[in-house]
Design an enzyme around this catalytic site. Structure first.
Site, PDB file in Angstrom:
ATOM      1  N   ASP A  21     -25.344 105.313  39.270  1.00 54.23           N
ATOM      2  CA  ASP A  21     -25.598 104.627  37.997  1.00 54.23           C
ATOM      3  C   ASP A  21     -24.289 104.362  37.251  1.00 54.23           C
ATOM      4  OD1 ASP A  21     -27.143 103.445  36.062  1.00 54.23           O
ATOM      5  OD2 ASP A  21     -27.755 105.321  35.111  1.00 54.23           O
ATOM      6  N   ASN A  69     -35.715  97.771  39.242  1.00 57.74           N
ATOM      7  CA  ASN A  69     -34.555  96.868  39.157  1.00 57.74           C
ATOM      8  C   ASN A  69     -34.946  95.421  39.471  1.00 57.74           C
ATOM      9  OD1 ASN A  69     -32.227  99.327  40.525  1.00 57.74           O
ATOM     10  ND2 ASN A  69     -32.668  98.862  38.383  1.00 57.74           N
TER      11      ASN A  69
HETATM   12  C1  IPE Z   1     -31.494 103.896  38.729  1.00 53.80           C
HETATM   13  O1  IPE Z   1     -30.616 103.335  37.799  1.00 53.80           O
HETATM   14  C2  IPE Z   1     -31.626 103.019  39.921  1.00 53.80           C
HETATM   15  C3  IPE Z   1     -30.425 102.928  40.767  1.00 53.80           C
HETATM   16  C4  IPE Z   1     -29.329 103.596  40.611  1.00 53.80           C
HETATM   17  C5  IPE Z   1     -30.538 102.038  41.890  1.00 53.80           C
HETATM   18  P1  IPE Z   1     -31.157 102.443  36.593  1.00 53.80           P
HETATM   19  O2  IPE Z   1     -29.977 102.035  35.806  1.00 53.80           O
HETATM   20  O3  IPE Z   1     -32.044 101.368  37.107  1.00 53.80           O
HETATM   21  O4  IPE Z   1     -32.061 103.496  35.810  1.00 53.80           O
HETATM   22  P2  IPE Z   1     -32.561 103.507  34.312  1.00 53.80           P
HETATM   23  O5  IPE Z   1     -33.246 102.196  34.062  1.00 53.80           O
HETATM   24  O6  IPE Z   1     -31.368 103.691  33.435  1.00 53.80           O
HETATM   25  O7  IPE Z   1     -33.475 104.688  34.229  1.00 53.80           O
HETATM   26  C1  IPE Z   2     -26.323 101.131  38.886  1.00 53.48           C
HETATM   27  O1  IPE Z   2     -25.593 100.646  37.833  1.00 53.48           O
HETATM   28  C2  IPE Z   2     -26.608 100.112  39.955  1.00 53.48           C
HETATM   29  C3  IPE Z   2     -28.008  99.652  40.002  1.00 53.48           C
HETATM   30  C4  IPE Z   2     -28.997 100.114  39.292  1.00 53.48           C
HETATM   31  C5  IPE Z   2     -28.304  98.574  40.930  1.00 53.48           C
HETATM   32  P1  IPE Z   2     -26.303  99.914  36.616  1.00 53.48           P
HETATM   33  O2  IPE Z   2     -26.344  98.462  36.895  1.00 53.48           O
HETATM   34  O3  IPE Z   2     -27.611 100.533  36.309  1.00 53.48           O
HETATM   35  O4  IPE Z   2     -25.272 100.213  35.455  1.00 53.48           O
HETATM   36  P2  IPE Z   2     -25.585 100.519  33.935  1.00 53.48           P
HETATM   37  O5  IPE Z   2     -26.588 101.640  33.899  1.00 53.48           O
HETATM   38  O6  IPE Z   2     -26.135  99.259  33.359  1.00 53.48           O
HETATM   39  O7  IPE Z   2     -24.275 100.912  33.350  1.00 53.48           O
HETATM   40 MG    MG Z   3     -28.199 101.978  35.040  1.00 47.52          MG
END
Ligand code: IPE
Ligand code: IPE
Ligand code: MG
Length: 249
Positions: A21, A69
């Protein structure tokens, strides 16, 4: 921290699952587009896999794209799928050289054709590899996985309704041929599982790193492993039982 002590080395997890994340925040703090963060994030996968090989963690699972996602903007989703394709094209050689077997969990039918094709081809090509195990969670959500597992279980046991035993049901999960994760690492300081391996994580140790995923380097991974090695996993027993096993039967 850059080395594990001999004691820590004796107490390593067999299966580490990582919630990658913070790519978006990493990019934002540099005034760059989110996809730049995702690109850096994908580059970081190699470093984590290399560290796992270096210290001897045979199973790594990466949460790369969740069911939820799918609700992100279209350009971000298609960018992520292209990065996945690029990653697999680039890494197939070293996966074969290093004996890394690729698996995927999640609903692959929800990926664009080009991405599903390369994932399935790489799984097929690497299925004889036996040294290391890399699993990608793609279009993965634990609740959805459980519902799919129940449907498959019922198909095979259609005779009489009954309450299955866990050991009979768990092979129907998409992680059926993987051990349960011993350690779940989430980067970017968020204390939640976000629909990742909810049942498999029943007794997983959880480590939250404040670093955004692109900054989660070898040292940060080693620190998480050392932290894990110092914990006492009791699985419902008392501490005394762990140190001096008592026969309960
Ligand atoms: C979790 O991260 C999913 C992945 C790392 C693929 P998200 O960024 O989607 O999670 P939330 O929405 O903050 O819980
Ligand atoms: C994790 O990084 C990757 C995926 C969930 C695909 P994020 O895209 O969730 O990054 P933040 O949480 O917005 O910083
Ligand atoms: Mg995230």
């Amino acid at each position: 921290m850059n080395q594990l002590s001999p004691e820590e080395k004796n107490n390593l997890p067999r299966h580490v699952a990582l919630i990658m994340d913070g790519n978006g925040r990493w990019a934002k703090s540099r005034r760059m587009p989110r996809l730049f963060g995702h690109r850096k994030g994908v580059e970081n996968v190699r470093s984590v896999v290399n560290t796992a090989k270096e210290v001897g963690v045979p199973y790594i699972t990466l949460y790369a794209f969740s069911t939820e996602n799918q609700n992100r903007p279209r350009e971000e989703k298609s960018g992520l799928m292209k990065l996945l394709e690029e990653f697999l094209k680039k890494e197939i050689r070293s996966m074969m050289e290093d004996g890394i077997r690729l698996r995927a969990i999640g609903d692959l039918s929800g990926l664009p054709d080009f991405a599903r094709d390369i994932v399935e081809n790489t799984i097929e090509q690497t299925k004889g590899n036996k040294n290391w195990n890399l699993t990608l969670a793609l279009n993965y959500g634990s609740r959805q996985e459980v519902l799919r597992a129940i449907a498959r279980y019922n198909r095979d046991h259609s005779s009489t309704p009954h309450l299955p035993k866990w050991d009979d049901f768990s092979p129907y999960l998409e992680t059926g041929d993987l051990p349960d994760p011993d350690l779940i690492i989430r980067t970017s300081g968020e204390f939640r599982l976000s629909n990742f391996l909810l049942l498999q994580a029943a007794y997983a140790e959880i480590f939250v790193s404040p670093l955004h995923w692109p900054d989660f380097d070898r040292n940060a991974f080693i620190e998480a492993l050392a932290n894990y090695a110092r914990r006492e996993r009791r699985f419902g027993k008392t501490s005394e039982q762990i140190h001096q096993p008592i026969h309960t039967s």
